[in-house]
Design a protein around this motif. Structure first.
Motif, mmCIF file in Angstrom:
data_model
loop_
_atom_site.group_PDB
_atom_site.id
_atom_site.type_symbol
_atom_site.label_atom_id
_atom_site.label_comp_id
_atom_site.label_asym_id
_atom_site.label_seq_id
_atom_site.Cartn_x
_atom_site.Cartn_y
_atom_site.Cartn_z
ATOM 1 N N TYR A 259 -8.178 5.059 -2.889
ATOM 2 C CA TYR A 259 -7.900 3.848 -2.123
ATOM 3 C C TYR A 259 -6.848 3.008 -2.839
ATOM 4 O O TYR A 259 -5.938 2.456 -2.212
ATOM 5 C CB TYR A 259 -9.193 3.051 -1.938
ATOM 6 N N ASN A 260 -6.965 2.911 -4.167
ATOM 7 C CA ASN A 260 -6.011 2.115 -4.935
ATOM 8 C C ASN A 260 -4.599 2.703 -4.852
ATOM 9 O O ASN A 260 -3.613 1.962 -4.780
ATOM 10 C CB ASN A 260 -6.452 2.034 -6.394
ATOM 11 N N GLU A 261 -4.498 4.024 -4.852
ATOM 12 C CA GLU A 261 -3.185 4.635 -4.701
ATOM 13 C C GLU A 261 -2.593 4.300 -3.330
ATOM 14 O O GLU A 261 -1.392 4.008 -3.217
ATOM 15 C CB GLU A 261 -3.280 6.146 -4.892
ATOM 16 N N CYS A 262 -3.421 4.343 -2.297
ATOM 17 C CA CYS A 262 -2.942 3.951 -0.968
ATOM 18 C C CYS A 262 -2.461 2.499 -0.988
ATOM 19 O O CYS A 262 -1.397 2.169 -0.443
ATOM 20 C CB CYS A 262 -4.058 4.103 0.066
ATOM 21 N N TYR A 263 -3.247 1.634 -1.610
ATOM 22 C CA TYR A 263 -2.906 0.207 -1.677
ATOM 23 C C TYR A 263 -1.568 -0.011 -2.371
ATOM 24 O O TYR A 263 -0.712 -0.774 -1.879
ATOM 25 C CB TYR A 263 -4.035 -0.521 -2.406
ATOM 26 N N LEU A 264 -1.356 0.646 -3.498
ATOM 27 C CA LEU A 264 -0.135 0.408 -4.265
ATOM 28 C C LEU A 264 1.090 1.039 -3.607
ATOM 29 O O LEU A 264 2.166 0.422 -3.573
ATOM 30 C CB LEU A 264 -0.316 0.912 -5.695
ATOM 31 N N TYR A 265 0.959 2.246 -3.093
ATOM 32 C CA TYR A 265 2.108 2.843 -2.401
ATOM 33 C C TYR A 265 2.461 2.012 -1.157
ATOM 34 O O TYR A 265 3.649 1.805 -0.861
ATOM 35 C CB TYR A 265 1.818 4.289 -2.015
ATOM 36 N N LEU A 292 -7.653 10.269 0.312
ATOM 37 C CA LEU A 292 -8.744 9.304 0.510
ATOM 38 C C LEU A 292 -9.761 9.840 1.510
ATOM 39 O O LEU A 292 -10.974 9.663 1.325
ATOM 40 C CB LEU A 292 -8.168 7.971 0.986
ATOM 41 N N ARG A 293 -9.285 10.497 2.555
ATOM 42 C CA ARG A 293 -10.213 11.074 3.534
ATOM 43 C C ARG A 293 -11.126 12.106 2.878
ATOM 44 O O ARG A 293 -12.339 12.124 3.121
ATOM 45 C CB ARG A 293 -9.436 11.720 4.688
ATOM 46 N N VAL A 294 -10.557 12.960 2.010
ATOM 47 C CA VAL A 294 -11.359 13.955 1.298
ATOM 48 C C VAL A 294 -12.367 13.267 0.386
ATOM 49 O O VAL A 294 -13.550 13.634 0.336
ATOM 50 C CB VAL A 294 -10.452 14.899 0.491
#
Length: 404
Positions: A259-265, A292-294
């Motif tokens: 989730y954090n990677e999604c947030y930062l990208y 994130l889905r996985v």
């Protein structure tokens, strides 16, 4: 416009492995690029390295062979992402120039996180740390001019001031006093989880970089300064990683990482002025949505909980790289004399702090002080960037060499 990464579908996993041509990205131009583009690159490299290392630890503690294979696939894609991000760094700068950029990341990333952090205890942890990285920037900038005859303003572009913070010699604390109290996983604001993970990953990357690049220098003062500050980065990693609740499950942590990677990208995609780099942030976001889905499916399977119980239903306000001069000056004026005692903060040096100071310094000037003295003696003064006026702490204002 809201964005819920749990409700979005990304690039299917089987389409995420890239070939050499796709991985061989052109680096940014250090003369033309926005300084904060380099900061975003450095930040995301640290985030990707943390994601890879966490995945490895999870795999080493997992007994299900099918899940281990699934983690290996995710990890390989993350490794490709890390190579792409890290290879965006320009090949021309010296390790010391990159070091100055690392410290600009530490100052402006941590200052922004501190400004936005909703929890007072966590906010204080970031405020405490930023004054130490601010001082590291000052020490390295003086070393940079002394041994490479170049000025740090070419790197930081005056977006970040360069002057003393909490003196580096005072950063050496007893290890027990670097351990903070963790947040409570059951009540913590979801934004606080992201902040803790982000700053921890960034500091961990800095520690690893310094302890590996330091011995490569021939100049004794450079080797010594990297050794000293790399040990302080060890303290900082302890400081920040201890904020994370150790009771979080492996699968909860996996969701947090993805989730954090999604947030930062997503955050960096919103503010990136370089269209080529922005396209990489967007591509990696679409990959991370599938990761994130996985992770969410694994959490439901092994924890019996939905990820919505852990993370926010939509991404918070994007994390921004921006100048924090006024905020840092406020912290300098109000918190310069803090140290730690147990999980808290005090203004007066205590017995354990004094004992550690004696053990580590042995009555000698540490490298962080030697580099400033040597700069004054060679060049007549210190190197600083003080765009907003004199230092807010009178005792830390500019001093020239004796006899000049």
């Amino acid at each position: 416009m809201t964005f819920n990464p749990l409700a979005e579908r990304g690039i299917p996993l089987e389409q995420q492995i890239r070939n050499w041509r796709e991985l061989n990205v052109e680096p940014i131009d250090p003369q033309a690029a926005d300084p904060y583009t380099r900061c975003r690159v450095i930040t995301m490299n640290g985030i990707e390295v943390e994601a890879i290392m966490f995945n490895r630890q999870l795999a080493r503690h997992c007994t299900d062979p099918d899940v281990r294979r699934q983690l290996a696939y995710l990890r390989y894609v993350e490794a490709q992402q890390q190579r792409v991000v890290n290879w965006l760094l320009p090949p021309i700068p010296s390790a010391l120039e990159t070091t100055i950029a690392y410290e600009q990341v530490a100052v402006d990333l941590t200052a922004w996180v501190a400004r936005m952090e909703p929890d007072p205890y966590l906010k204080q942890a970031y405020e405490f740390g930023v004054l130490e990285d601010f001082d590291h920037l000052y020490r390295y900038a003086n070393l940079f001019e002394m041994i490479e005859h170049r000025k740090a303003e070419k790197v930081v572009d005056e977006l970040t001031e360069v002057m003393p913070g909490r003196p580096t010699k005072a950063h050496h604390r007893h290890p027990h006093d670097n351990v903070r109290d963790p947040y409570d996983r059951n009540t913590v604001n979801p934004l606080s989880r992201l902040h803790a993970l982000t700053v921890m990953a960034a500091e961990q990357q800095t520690m690893n970089f310094y302890m590996n690049v330091g011995p490569q220098y021939m100049e004794p003062i450079a080797r010594q300064l990297y050794q000293e500050i790399s040990l302080i980065e060890e303290e900082h990693v302890t400081h920040y990683e201890s904020l994370v609740d150790p009771g979080e499950t492996w699968w909860e942590r996996l969701v947090n990482h993805e989730y954090n990677e999604c947030y930062l990208y997503y955050s960096f995609m919103q503010q990136e002025p370089d269209p080529r780099v922005r396209a990489i942030w967007e591509l990696h976001l679409n990959m991370e949505l599938e990761h994130l889905r996985v992770a969410a499916d694994l959490m439901r399977r092994f924890d019996g909980r939905d990820p919505e119980q852990v993370v926010a239903p939509e991404l918070p306000k994007p994390l921004l790289f921006e100048s924090n001069k006024e905020y840092v000056r406020h912290l300098l004026a109000t918190q310069i004399d803090l140290t730690t005692l147990g999980a808290g903060y005090v203004r007066d040096a205590h017995e354990r702090f004094e004992r550690m100071q004696q053990q580590i310094h042995g009555g000698q000037q540490p490298p962080s002080e030697q580099v400033i003295d040597e700069h004054r003696n060679r060049l007549g003064d210190e190197y600083r960037i003080e765009t907003e006026g004199p230092h807010p702490v009178p005792d830390l204002r500019q001093k020239t060499a004796v006899g000049r």
